[in-house]
Design a protein around this motif. Sequence first.
Motif, PDB file in Angstrom:
ATOM      1  N   ALA A 185       0.823  -1.215   0.000  1.00  0.00           N
ATOM      2  CA  ALA A 185       0.000   0.000   0.000  1.00  0.00           C
ATOM      3  C   ALA A 185       0.853   1.259   0.000  1.00  0.00           C
ATOM      4  O   ALA A 185       0.532   2.245  -0.683  1.00  0.00           O
ATOM      5  N   GLU A 186       1.951   1.240   0.741  1.00  0.00           N
ATOM      6  CA  GLU A 186       2.815   2.425   0.812  1.00  0.00           C
ATOM      7  C   GLU A 186       3.516   2.670  -0.513  1.00  0.00           C
ATOM      8  O   GLU A 186       3.614   3.811  -0.983  1.00  0.00           O
ATOM      9  N   GLU A 187       4.012   1.600  -1.132  1.00  0.00           N
ATOM     10  CA  GLU A 187       4.671   1.740  -2.436  1.00  0.00           C
ATOM     11  C   GLU A 187       3.693   2.253  -3.492  1.00  0.00           C
ATOM     12  O   GLU A 187       4.059   3.068  -4.348  1.00  0.00           O
ATOM     13  N   TYR A 188       2.447   1.767  -3.428  1.00  0.00           N
ATOM     14  CA  TYR A 188       1.440   2.247  -4.373  1.00  0.00           C
ATOM     15  C   TYR A 188       1.187   3.735  -4.190  1.00  0.00           C
ATOM     16  O   TYR A 188       1.123   4.490  -5.173  1.00  0.00           O
ATOM     17  N   GLU A 189       1.038   4.184  -2.959  1.00  0.00           N
ATOM     18  CA  GLU A 189       0.780   5.599  -2.711  1.00  0.00           C
ATOM     19  C   GLU A 189       1.961   6.461  -3.133  1.00  0.00           C
ATOM     20  O   GLU A 189       1.778   7.562  -3.668  1.00  0.00           O
ATOM     21  N   ASP A 190       3.182   5.964  -2.901  1.00  0.00           N
ATOM     22  CA  ASP A 190       4.371   6.706  -3.347  1.00  0.00           C
ATOM     23  C   ASP A 190       4.377   6.821  -4.873  1.00  0.00           C
ATOM     24  O   ASP A 190       4.681   7.894  -5.425  1.00  0.00           O
ATOM     25  N   LEU A 191       4.036   5.716  -5.560  1.00  0.00           N
ATOM     26  CA  LEU A 191       3.986   5.747  -7.020  1.00  0.00           C
ATOM     27  C   LEU A 191       2.911   6.704  -7.501  1.00  0.00           C
ATOM     28  O   LEU A 191       3.145   7.495  -8.434  1.00  0.00           O
ATOM     29  N   ARG A 192       1.759   6.684  -6.868  1.00  0.00           N
ATOM     30  CA  ARG A 192       0.665   7.550  -7.307  1.00  0.00           C
ATOM     31  C   ARG A 192       0.996   9.027  -7.071  1.00  0.00           C
ATOM     32  O   ARG A 192       0.685   9.883  -7.900  1.00  0.00           O
ATOM     33  N   THR A 193       1.675   9.329  -5.963  1.00  0.00           N
ATOM     34  CA  THR A 193       2.086  10.713  -5.713  1.00  0.00           C
ATOM     35  C   THR A 193       3.054  11.187  -6.787  1.00  0.00           C
ATOM     36  O   THR A 193       2.906  12.291  -7.346  1.00  0.00           O
ATOM     37  N   ALA A 194       4.056  10.348  -7.093  1.00  0.00           N
ATOM     38  CA  ALA A 194       5.028  10.711  -8.129  1.00  0.00           C
ATOM     39  C   ALA A 194       4.349  10.815  -9.487  1.00  0.00           C
ATOM     40  O   ALA A 194       4.690  11.680 -10.309  1.00  0.00           O
ATOM     41  N   TRP A 195       3.371   9.938  -9.741  1.00  0.00           N
ATOM     42  CA  TRP A 195       2.644   9.946 -11.011  1.00  0.00           C
ATOM     43  C   TRP A 195       1.870  11.250 -11.180  1.00  0.00           C
ATOM     44  O   TRP A 195       1.862  11.847 -12.266  1.00  0.00           O
ATOM     45  N   ARG A 196       1.240  11.700 -10.117  1.00  0.00           N
ATOM     46  CA  ARG A 196       0.465  12.945 -10.199  1.00  0.00           C
ATOM     47  C   ARG A 196       1.389  14.137 -10.427  1.00  0.00           C
ATOM     48  O   ARG A 196       1.062  15.049 -11.192  1.00  0.00           O
ATOM     49  N   GLU A 197       2.553  14.133  -9.765  1.00  0.00           N
ATOM     50  CA  GLU A 197       3.513  15.218  -9.985  1.00  0.00           C
ATOM     51  C   GLU A 197       3.995  15.210 -11.434  1.00  0.00           C
ATOM     52  O   GLU A 197       4.130  16.273 -12.064  1.00  0.00           O
TER      53      GLU A 197
END
Length: 279
Positions: A232-244
Amino acid sequence: MRRFSADYLRRTREGLWESREALADLDLPDRERVLDVGCGTGELTRVLAEEMAANGDGTREVVGVDADPDLLAVAREHRGPHQSFLAGDAHRLPFPDDSFDLVVCQALLVNLPDPERAVREFARVASDGVAAVEPDNAAVSVDSTVEREGDLARRARAAFVAGADTDVALGGEGTREAFRDAGLRDVTTREHYHEKTVEPPYEERDLAAAKRKASGAALAERRETLVGPLDAEEYEDLRTAWREMGRDVVEQMGDRTYRRAEVVPFYVTVGRVDGEPSG
């Protein structure tokens, strides 16, 4: 089996057959009846019909089959000469044995849990040959003027491939294995590459895709597949970077400097239903 919208199919397959050299082993000008299984909105069906018409014989016929009535409605709306479309399941085709001399599918086996089962059904209704055009989704490459887009796309794709419930990286090797396991002979494969580009002037769908990146919507839609290979943490990190990254894409589009090229490898595999192996 995953379901796709007509817009998704149109967008992802646009320009796929600008070059038709990879279809040479299908011997389409010599075919009389061809079946396109999982035809979707009929893009490949129309290509097959055009190639078959190269011999000038107006008696040739291509039939498209799909289980999705919405996609079939679009296919019928754009139906060309000597084309027809029917509802049907790839595992239980509504035709007698040997109804077609060639059965073809495109990007279908990657979405089926048991590709060999489908190929055996294709071989049942084919009197001569079976062909499949399948991508290797693990080998897709992305080159972008937004520096981190390529790396993020690789990370998301690797997680998607690992978490998918079918072999979305089937490509040529997996298709050949399914063909041979199904009893097909003289199996050959040709590589075909589909390049999709985004560059000025941008279309509305390009702008919409950029906004989806900035919102993280595309990753959110695939969360169930991504979480598993990613915690879950890796997914959220990926999604944050994706949005940026998406915000950078939107900014570059505003400056008309954004360019992106995605290359998807496809493999055209052909096998014979009967006859002795050549050579």
